[in-house]
Enzyme design. Sequence first.
Site, PDB file in Angstrom:
ATOM      1  N   TYR A 149       6.292  26.203  -0.472  1.00  0.00           N
ATOM      2  CA  TYR A 149       6.171  25.696   0.659  1.00  0.00           C
ATOM      3  C   TYR A 149       5.236  24.342   0.471  1.00  0.00           C
ATOM      4  O   TYR A 149       5.456  23.353   1.133  1.00  0.00           O
ATOM      5  CB  TYR A 149       5.091  26.744   1.336  1.00  0.00           C
ATOM      6  CG  TYR A 149       4.586  26.554   2.845  1.00  0.00           C
ATOM      7  CD1 TYR A 149       5.384  26.122   3.860  1.00  0.00           C
ATOM      8  CD2 TYR A 149       3.258  26.124   2.995  1.00  0.00           C
ATOM      9  CE1 TYR A 149       4.853  25.696   5.114  1.00  0.00           C
ATOM     10  CE2 TYR A 149       2.808  25.503   4.155  1.00  0.00           C
ATOM     11  CZ  TYR A 149       3.685  25.356   5.222  1.00  0.00           C
ATOM     12  OH  TYR A 149       2.999  24.974   6.426  1.00  0.00           O
ATOM     13  N   LYS A 200      -6.085  43.924  12.968  1.00  0.00           N
ATOM     14  CA  LYS A 200      -6.732  45.024  12.123  1.00  0.00           C
ATOM     15  C   LYS A 200      -7.945  45.695  12.832  1.00  0.00           C
ATOM     16  O   LYS A 200      -7.946  47.018  12.967  1.00  0.00           O
ATOM     17  CB  LYS A 200      -6.785  44.786  10.738  1.00  0.00           C
ATOM     18  CG  LYS A 200      -5.378  44.404   9.882  1.00  0.00           C
ATOM     19  CD  LYS A 200      -5.782  44.186   8.601  1.00  0.00           C
ATOM     20  CE  LYS A 200      -4.663  43.816   7.765  1.00  0.00           C
ATOM     21  NZ  LYS A 200      -4.719  43.364   6.325  1.00  0.00           N
ATOM     22  N   ARG A 283     -10.750  26.812  -0.221  1.00  0.00           N
ATOM     23  CA  ARG A 283      -9.968  25.695   0.544  1.00  0.00           C
ATOM     24  C   ARG A 283     -10.928  25.221   1.615  1.00  0.00           C
ATOM     25  O   ARG A 283     -11.379  26.143   2.709  1.00  0.00           O
ATOM     26  CB  ARG A 283      -8.649  25.955   0.971  1.00  0.00           C
ATOM     27  CG  ARG A 283      -8.063  24.689   1.719  1.00  0.00           C
ATOM     28  CD  ARG A 283      -6.597  25.025   1.874  1.00  0.00           C
ATOM     29  NE  ARG A 283      -5.705  24.837   0.722  1.00  0.00           N
ATOM     30  CZ  ARG A 283      -4.610  25.378   0.489  1.00  0.00           C
ATOM     31  NH1 ARG A 283      -4.212  26.240   1.389  1.00  0.00           N
ATOM     32  NH2 ARG A 283      -3.947  25.442  -0.502  1.00  0.00           N
TER      33      ARG A 283
HETATM   34  P1  NAD Z   1       5.484  28.417  13.848  1.00  0.00           P
HETATM   35  O1  NAD Z   1       6.406  29.400  12.809  1.00  0.00           O
HETATM   36  O2  NAD Z   1       4.897  29.465  14.947  1.00  0.00           O
HETATM   37  O3  NAD Z   1       6.582  27.372  14.260  1.00  0.00           O
HETATM   38  C1  NAD Z   1       7.534  26.774  13.563  1.00  0.00           C
HETATM   39  C2  NAD Z   1       8.776  26.917  14.633  1.00  0.00           C
HETATM   40  O4  NAD Z   1       9.935  26.221  13.877  1.00  0.00           O
HETATM   41  C3  NAD Z   1       9.350  28.195  14.821  1.00  0.00           C
HETATM   42  O5  NAD Z   1       9.255  28.392  16.350  1.00  0.00           O
HETATM   43  C4  NAD Z   1      10.651  28.096  14.417  1.00  0.00           C
HETATM   44  O6  NAD Z   1      11.524  28.983  15.111  1.00  0.00           O
HETATM   45  C5  NAD Z   1      11.306  26.595  14.102  1.00  0.00           C
HETATM   46  N1  NAD Z   1      12.288  26.577  13.323  1.00  0.00           N
HETATM   47  C6  NAD Z   1      12.237  27.218  11.996  1.00  0.00           C
HETATM   48  N2  NAD Z   1      13.581  26.939  11.401  1.00  0.00           N
HETATM   49  C7  NAD Z   1      14.075  26.214  12.487  1.00  0.00           C
HETATM   50  C8  NAD Z   1      15.379  25.471  12.613  1.00  0.00           C
HETATM   51  N3  NAD Z   1      16.150  25.695  11.398  1.00  0.00           N
HETATM   52  N4  NAD Z   1      15.670  24.909  13.468  1.00  0.00           N
HETATM   53  C9  NAD Z   1      14.984  25.058  14.745  1.00  0.00           C
HETATM   54  N5  NAD Z   1      13.459  25.373  14.879  1.00  0.00           N
HETATM   55  C10 NAD Z   1      13.214  25.875  13.522  1.00  0.00           C
HETATM   56  O7  NAD Z   1       4.621  27.640  12.949  1.00  0.00           O
HETATM   57  P2  NAD Z   1       3.056  26.899  13.623  1.00  0.00           P
HETATM   58  O8  NAD Z   1       2.029  27.788  13.098  1.00  0.00           O
HETATM   59  O9  NAD Z   1       3.411  26.692  15.021  1.00  0.00           O
HETATM   60  O10 NAD Z   1       3.359  25.672  12.687  1.00  0.00           O
HETATM   61  C11 NAD Z   1       3.964  24.277  12.969  1.00  0.00           C
HETATM   62  C12 NAD Z   1       3.997  23.108  12.028  1.00  0.00           C
HETATM   63  O11 NAD Z   1       2.620  23.128  11.525  1.00  0.00           O
HETATM   64  C13 NAD Z   1       5.022  23.689  10.707  1.00  0.00           C
HETATM   65  O12 NAD Z   1       5.471  22.861  10.338  1.00  0.00           O
HETATM   66  C14 NAD Z   1       3.931  24.248   9.906  1.00  0.00           C
HETATM   67  O13 NAD Z   1       4.404  24.239   8.358  1.00  0.00           O
HETATM   68  C15 NAD Z   1       2.791  23.307  10.117  1.00  0.00           C
HETATM   69  N6  NAD Z   1       1.315  23.843   9.542  1.00  0.00           N
HETATM   70  C16 NAD Z   1       0.849  25.095  10.295  1.00  0.00           C
HETATM   71  C17 NAD Z   1      -0.348  25.636   9.934  1.00  0.00           C
HETATM   72  C18 NAD Z   1      -0.816  26.564  10.803  1.00  0.00           C
HETATM   73  O14 NAD Z   1      -2.018  27.051  10.319  1.00  0.00           O
HETATM   74  N7  NAD Z   1      -0.200  27.173  11.672  1.00  0.00           N
HETATM   75  C19 NAD Z   1      -1.025  24.835   8.862  1.00  0.00           C
HETATM   76  C20 NAD Z   1      -0.459  23.960   8.073  1.00  0.00           C
HETATM   77  C21 NAD Z   1       0.666  23.386   8.665  1.00  0.00           C
END
Ligand code: NAD
Length: 326
Positions: A149, A200, A283
């Site tokens: 990831y 939990k 972290r």
């Molecule tokens: P999330 O999983 O709730 O949201 C990601 C969304 O992307 C989901 O709704 C999913 O359906 C959509 N998605 C996945 N594949 C897809 C596709 N092929 N076509 C269209 N939509 C698609 O995650 P989040 O927590 O809202 O995170 C948002 C972004 O922030 C992500 O890129 C994640 O990697 C990054 N991020 C989040 C965190 C965190 O703590 N939440 C930390 C670091 C980075």
Amino acid sequence: MKKALVCGAGGFIGAHLVKRLKKEGFWVRGVDLKYPEFAPTQADDFILGDLRDPYFCRHVVDMRFDEVYQLAADMGGAGFVFTGEHDADIMHNSAMINLNILDACYRRNIKRVFYSSSACIYPEYNQMDPDNPKCSEESAYPAAPDSEYGWEKLFSERMYLAYHRNYGMEVRIARYHNIFGPEGTWQGGREKAPAALCRKVAMAPDGGEIEIWGDGKQTRSFLYIDECIEGSLRLMHSDFTGPVNIGSEEMVSINQLAQMIMEIAGKRLSIRHVPGPQGVRGRNSDNRLIYEKLGWKPTQPLRVGLEFTYRWVEEQVRAAYGTTPS
Ligand code: NAD
């Protein structure tokens, strides 16, 4: 009226971002495989579809958006990212989305594109000591993320930067550190530590027990969703490209996090440590760069956001399983 596109608008951060952009007066199009799970979308237009498909991406980016936010990714918490079982999907799916969206934005001559990278890009060798992790932006190289990831995020960061260099696209790259809050995934395998622990605790009877993966001495910091959106918009509207950390510097161990949630719930529970995926030992966000460039830092302590989150998860547990044990 300014127009924004939010990719991943059915997800946790995307859905909150749409709400905020609406408050700011934007016309917003959301795109995702699914609608937001916990509240109706506030987007003016919401297109369901798969961003791994380049034709779909071109269809979605069919006008000159003032701002594009690319948050879509195949992601989850430690139980999803660190087991190794989903590595191929994570890398393939998220890289495809980023390749396609960048190309579609380039073809439409879109100038401003935000990309959500992650603290997971930081090298494992700087995060072995739970009391003294190093996550300053320049420490990303020599690269050694501990998950695929993280590697995909690093590759995509570089691709956004290359479009900036070669095509003059104004990209903005944030490295998020553990964002949490209401309306985030709280069960099913993709949930992250704060929501999982809230669940939990909400499900345990007073005097009972909860499980924690590992010895609970691993440390992290957690940023409340509203702060994340504020930091992201400030970055997007600044002249600073990044990559830059968007996180909290209030580092706690997972045991301390659990303790805080128990206090909020008013429950005394014992903790059983069980084997499970954990990620790095320590972290913490390093906020010096974002403070220097944007004058921004989080405004509230972890405990405040946790209270909102616990109450929300408790309601979900009650709705899904009947009354929560007391
Ligand atoms: P999330 O999983 O709730 O949201 C990601 C969304 O992307 C989901 O709704 C999913 O359906 C959509 N998605 C996945 N594949 C897809 C596709 N092929 N076509 C269209 N939509 C698609 O995650 P989040 O927590 O809202 O995170 C948002 C972004 O922030 C992500 O890129 C994640 O990697 C990054 N991020 C989040 C965190 C965190 O703590 N939440 C930390 C670091 C980075």
